[in-house]
Design a protein around this motif. Structure first.
Motif, PDB file in Angstrom:
ATOM      1  N   PHE A  56       0.696  -0.986  -0.036  1.00 52.32           N
ATOM      2  CA  PHE A  56       0.405  -0.589   0.372  1.00 52.32           C
ATOM      3  C   PHE A  56       0.640   0.624  -0.048  1.00 52.32           C
ATOM      4  CE2 PHE A  56      -3.327  -3.237   1.124  1.00 52.32           C
ATOM      5  CZ  PHE A  56      -3.852  -2.387   0.916  1.00 52.32           C
TER       6      PHE A  56
ATOM      7  N   MET B 177      -0.061   3.542  -2.683  1.00 47.45           N
ATOM      8  CA  MET B 177      -1.373   4.148  -3.389  1.00 47.45           C
ATOM      9  C   MET B 177      -2.159   5.133  -2.480  1.00 47.45           C
ATOM     10  SD  MET B 177      -1.978   1.291  -5.340  1.00 47.45           S
ATOM     11  CE  MET B 177      -0.368   0.841  -5.337  1.00 47.45           C
TER      12      MET B 177
ATOM     13  N   SER C 199      -2.816  -8.148  -0.401  1.00 47.30           N
ATOM     14  CA  SER C 199      -1.743  -7.236  -0.343  1.00 47.30           C
ATOM     15  C   SER C 199      -1.264  -8.867  -1.471  1.00 47.30           C
ATOM     16  CB  SER C 199      -1.207  -6.811   1.198  1.00 47.30           C
ATOM     17  OG  SER C 199      -1.935  -6.120   1.516  1.00 47.30           O
TER      18      SER C 199
ATOM     19  N   GLN D 223       3.468  -8.317  -8.372  1.00 49.20           N
ATOM     20  CA  GLN D 223       1.422  -8.257  -8.755  1.00 49.20           C
ATOM     21  C   GLN D 223       1.738  -9.045 -10.214  1.00 49.20           C
ATOM     22  OE1 GLN D 223       0.823  -4.097  -7.800  1.00 49.20           O
ATOM     23  NE2 GLN D 223       1.345  -5.089  -5.149  1.00 49.20           N
ATOM     24  N   LYS D 224       0.278  -9.154 -11.219  1.00 50.39           N
ATOM     25  CA  LYS D 224       0.146  -8.853 -11.486  1.00 50.39           C
ATOM     26  C   LYS D 224       0.675 -11.001 -11.910  1.00 50.39           C
ATOM     27  CE  LYS D 224      -1.302  -4.504 -13.090  1.00 50.39           C
ATOM     28  NZ  LYS D 224      -0.052  -3.222 -13.823  1.00 50.39           N
TER      29      LYS D 224
ATOM     30  N   GLY E 271      -1.317 -13.275 -11.083  1.00 49.25           N
ATOM     31  CA  GLY E 271      -2.152 -14.132 -10.673  1.00 49.25           C
ATOM     32  C   GLY E 271      -1.874 -14.386  -9.159  1.00 49.25           C
ATOM     33  N   ILE E 272      -0.928 -14.002  -7.875  1.00 45.11           N
ATOM     34  CA  ILE E 272      -1.407 -14.267  -6.998  1.00 45.11           C
ATOM     35  C   ILE E 272      -2.562 -13.429  -6.392  1.00 45.11           C
ATOM     36  CG2 ILE E 272      -0.439 -13.456  -4.545  1.00 45.11           C
ATOM     37  CD1 ILE E 272       2.258 -13.387  -6.648  1.00 45.11           C
ATOM     38  N   GLY E 273      -2.739 -12.349  -6.265  1.00 41.20           N
ATOM     39  CA  GLY E 273      -4.290 -11.669  -5.679  1.00 41.20           C
ATOM     40  C   GLY E 273      -5.311 -11.924  -6.152  1.00 41.20           C
ATOM     41  N   SER E 274      -5.331 -12.421  -7.972  1.00 37.01           N
ATOM     42  CA  SER E 274      -7.048 -13.263  -8.140  1.00 37.01           C
ATOM     43  C   SER E 274      -7.083 -15.204  -6.761  1.00 37.01           C
ATOM     44  CB  SER E 274      -6.419 -13.595  -9.748  1.00 37.01           C
ATOM     45  OG  SER E 274      -7.006 -12.708  -9.987  1.00 37.01           O
TER      46      SER E 274
ATOM     47  N   LEU F 244     -13.632  -3.105  -1.058  1.00 33.28           N
ATOM     48  CA  LEU F 244     -14.088  -1.217  -1.497  1.00 33.28           C
ATOM     49  C   LEU F 244     -12.875  -1.140  -2.534  1.00 33.28           C
ATOM     50  CD1 LEU F 244     -14.497   2.089   1.227  1.00 33.28           C
ATOM     51  CD2 LEU F 244     -15.463   1.795  -0.414  1.00 33.28           C
ATOM     52  N   GLY F 245     -13.202  -1.301  -3.833  1.00 31.32           N
ATOM     53  CA  GLY F 245     -11.965  -1.143  -4.478  1.00 31.32           C
ATOM     54  C   GLY F 245     -12.005  -1.095  -5.926  1.00 31.32           C
ATOM     55  N   ASP F 246     -12.013  -0.804  -6.943  1.00 31.85           N
ATOM     56  CA  ASP F 246     -11.688  -0.595  -8.136  1.00 31.85           C
ATOM     57  C   ASP F 246     -12.567  -1.961  -8.781  1.00 31.85           C
ATOM     58  OD1 ASP F 246     -11.195  -0.425 -10.748  1.00 31.85           O
ATOM     59  OD2 ASP F 246      -9.108   0.506 -10.701  1.00 31.85           O
TER      60      ASP F 246
ATOM     61  N   TYR G 202     -11.688  -4.426 -11.258  1.00 30.81           N
ATOM     62  CA  TYR G 202     -10.105  -5.350 -10.775  1.00 30.81           C
ATOM     63  C   TYR G 202     -11.538  -6.257 -10.542  1.00 30.81           C
ATOM     64  CZ  TYR G 202      -7.332  -8.415  -8.529  1.00 30.81           C
ATOM     65  OH  TYR G 202      -6.494  -9.370  -7.864  1.00 30.81           O
ATOM     66  N   TYR G 203     -12.759  -5.904  -9.254  1.00 29.96           N
ATOM     67  CA  TYR G 203     -13.302  -6.762  -8.551  1.00 29.96           C
ATOM     68  C   TYR G 203     -14.267  -7.161  -9.699  1.00 29.96           C
ATOM     69  CZ  TYR G 203     -10.105  -5.920  -5.068  1.00 29.96           C
ATOM     70  OH  TYR G 203      -8.978  -5.910  -4.551  1.00 29.96           O
TER      71      TYR G 203
ATOM     72  N   ARG H 176     -13.959  -9.741 -11.623  1.00 29.69           N
ATOM     73  CA  ARG H 176     -14.298 -10.819 -12.440  1.00 29.69           C
ATOM     74  C   ARG H 176     -13.979 -11.430 -11.114  1.00 29.69           C
ATOM     75  NH1 ARG H 176      -7.961  -9.080 -13.550  1.00 29.69           N
ATOM     76  NH2 ARG H 176      -8.485  -7.087 -13.882  1.00 29.69           N
TER      77      ARG H 176
HETATM   78  C1  LIG Z   1      -5.034  -5.574  -5.313  1.00 29.63           C
HETATM   79  C2  LIG Z   1      -3.096  -6.606  -5.609  1.00 29.63           C
HETATM   80  C3  LIG Z   1      -3.836  -7.348  -4.533  1.00 29.63           C
HETATM   81  C4  LIG Z   1      -3.887  -7.391  -6.934  1.00 29.63           C
HETATM   82  O1  LIG Z   1      -3.074  -8.129  -6.862  1.00 29.63           O
HETATM   83  P1  LIG Z   1      -2.585  -9.182  -7.939  1.00 29.63           P
HETATM   84  O2  LIG Z   1      -1.647 -10.263  -7.769  1.00 29.63           O
HETATM   85  O3  LIG Z   1      -1.258  -8.120  -8.492  1.00 29.63           O
HETATM   86  O4  LIG Z   1      -3.401  -9.124  -8.896  1.00 29.63           O
HETATM   87  P2  LIG Z   1      -3.867 -10.271 -10.401  1.00 29.63           P
HETATM   88  O5  LIG Z   1      -2.413 -10.944 -10.999  1.00 29.63           O
HETATM   89  O6  LIG Z   1      -4.504 -11.110  -9.724  1.00 29.63           O
HETATM   90  O7  LIG Z   1      -4.951 -10.034 -10.954  1.00 29.63           O
HETATM   91  C5  LIG Z   1      -3.802  -9.279 -11.980  1.00 29.63           C
HETATM   92  C6  LIG Z   1      -4.985  -7.457 -13.251  1.00 29.63           C
HETATM   93  O8  LIG Z   1      -5.538  -7.117 -12.091  1.00 29.63           O
HETATM   94  C7  LIG Z   1      -5.919  -6.126 -12.254  1.00 29.63           C
HETATM   95  N1  LIG Z   1      -5.181  -4.831 -11.128  1.00 29.63           N
HETATM   96  C8  LIG Z   1      -4.610  -5.391 -10.262  1.00 29.63           C
HETATM   97  N2  LIG Z   1      -4.300  -4.196  -9.426  1.00 29.63           N
HETATM   98  C9  LIG Z   1      -5.495  -3.007  -9.484  1.00 29.63           C
HETATM   99  C10 LIG Z   1      -6.132  -2.572  -9.135  1.00 29.63           C
HETATM  100  N3  LIG Z   1      -5.576  -1.888  -7.300  1.00 29.63           N
HETATM  101  N4  LIG Z   1      -6.924  -1.819 -10.125  1.00 29.63           N
HETATM  102  C11 LIG Z   1      -7.434  -1.853 -11.745  1.00 29.63           C
HETATM  103  N5  LIG Z   1      -6.867  -3.080 -11.678  1.00 29.63           N
HETATM  104  C12 LIG Z   1      -5.721  -3.831 -10.799  1.00 29.63           C
HETATM  105  C13 LIG Z   1      -4.740  -6.130 -13.475  1.00 29.63           C
HETATM  106  O9  LIG Z   1      -4.491  -4.877 -13.966  1.00 29.63           O
HETATM  107  C14 LIG Z   1      -4.496  -7.369 -13.995  1.00 29.63           C
HETATM  108  O10 LIG Z   1      -5.096  -7.254 -14.583  1.00 29.63           O
HETATM  109  P3  LIG Z   1      -5.380  -8.082 -15.959  1.00 29.63           P
HETATM  110  O11 LIG Z   1      -5.773  -9.151 -15.285  1.00 29.63           O
HETATM  111  O12 LIG Z   1      -6.952  -7.498 -16.950  1.00 29.63           O
HETATM  112  O13 LIG Z   1      -4.346  -8.299 -16.331  1.00 29.63           O
HETATM  113  C15 LIG Z   1      -2.257  -5.994  -5.638  1.00 29.63           C
HETATM  114  O14 LIG Z   1      -1.898  -5.600  -6.994  1.00 29.63           O
HETATM  115  C16 LIG Z   1      -1.710  -5.110  -4.329  1.00 29.63           C
HETATM  116  O15 LIG Z   1      -1.314  -5.136  -3.791  1.00 29.63           O
HETATM  117  N6  LIG Z   1      -1.931  -3.942  -5.076  1.00 29.63           N
HETATM  118  C17 LIG Z   1      -1.276  -3.250  -3.889  1.00 29.63           C
HETATM  119  C18 LIG Z   1      -2.593  -2.826  -2.777  1.00 29.63           C
HETATM  120  C19 LIG Z   1      -3.970  -2.814  -2.818  1.00 29.63           C
HETATM  121  O16 LIG Z   1      -4.097  -2.489  -3.339  1.00 29.63           O
HETATM  122  N7  LIG Z   1      -5.050  -3.312  -2.658  1.00 29.63           N
HETATM  123  C20 LIG Z   1      -5.539  -3.987  -2.854  1.00 29.63           C
HETATM  124  C21 LIG Z   1      -7.235  -2.137  -2.019  1.00 29.63           C
HETATM  125  S1  LIG Z   1      -8.522  -2.348  -3.273  1.00 29.63           S
END
Ligand SMILES: CC(C)(COP(=O)(O)OP(=O)(O)OC[C@H]1O[C@@H](n2cnc3c(N)ncnc32)[C@H](O)[C@@H]1OP(=O)(O)O)[C@@H](O)C(=O)NCCC(=O)NCCS
Length: 165
Positions: A22, A25, A82, A88-89, A91-94, A115-117, A120-121, A123
């Protein structure tokens, strides 16, 4: 990558990981690590999952109970989530989000908010619902996923652990 529930020895890494994720961010006031700690302290960390790659924790996600119209009734809040910036990007977050949502369902949860974009969510099935309100953020960023109908109406509040700083 293995996904598993947090252990005591993960706590410091989760703190560092959350701060790193974060740090830059623009929407963050860098209280997310303290929120996770406070949720844990108050026994409100319903689900806390880490993603582990080899010996390294690469991501973390938290879920905690929310109230709707001041009642706790099977709804949960997703977050913070996180991933280390350099991982990032990938697939770990997904993966953390999908596994966390499945675990919530297994617990019998009725639904989840966050709460978030929306880009992203959406999907994962999250969508805005004008009937379910969270007043502290723009409406388009507040989204919900219903596991068990009917969809609730009213005002959502997160755990007091989110009121940091
Ligand atoms: C948000 C987060 C957890 C996603 O994890 P990740 O492992 O990067 O995400 P994934 O690899 O599973 O997914 C990647 C996809 O999500 C998109 N994406 C990642 N973070 C995004 C965000 N904050 N807003 C919009 N899209 C986002 C990427 O562009 C990518 O898109 P695509 O599949 O169309 O190419 C990570 O980016 C992170 O730690 N971000 C900083 C902290 C944060 O913002 N947390 C969420 C607060 S709501």
């Amino acid at each position: 990558m293995e996904l598993r529930t947090e252990r005591k020895e993960d706590i410091e890494t989760i703190r560092q990981l959350t701060n790193a994720a974060f740090k830059d961010m623009p929407f963050s006031n860098q209280t997310e690590a303290a929120i996770v700690d406070a949720l844990r302290y108050h026994d409100a960390l319903t689900i806390s999952l880490v993603g582990v790659d080899g010996d390294n924790i690469v991501g973390h996600i938290a879920f905690s109970p929310v109230t709707i119209n001041n009642l706790e009734d099977g709804w949960y809040g997703l977050g913070p989530v996180s991933v280390w910036p350099d991982r990032q990007k990938q697939g770990i977050g997904s993966a953390l989000i999908r596994e966390g949502l499945q675990k919530l369902k297994d617990l019998g949860a009725k639904g989840c908010v966050l709460l978030g974009d929306p880009n992203y969510y959406s999907r994962f099935g999250f969508e805005c619902d004008p009937e379910l309100k969270y007043t502290d953020a723009p409406a388009e960023y507040f989204q919900r996923l219903v596991f068990i109908t009917p969809a609730p109406k009213g005002a959502v509040k997160y755990h007091s652990a989110f009121e940091q700083g």
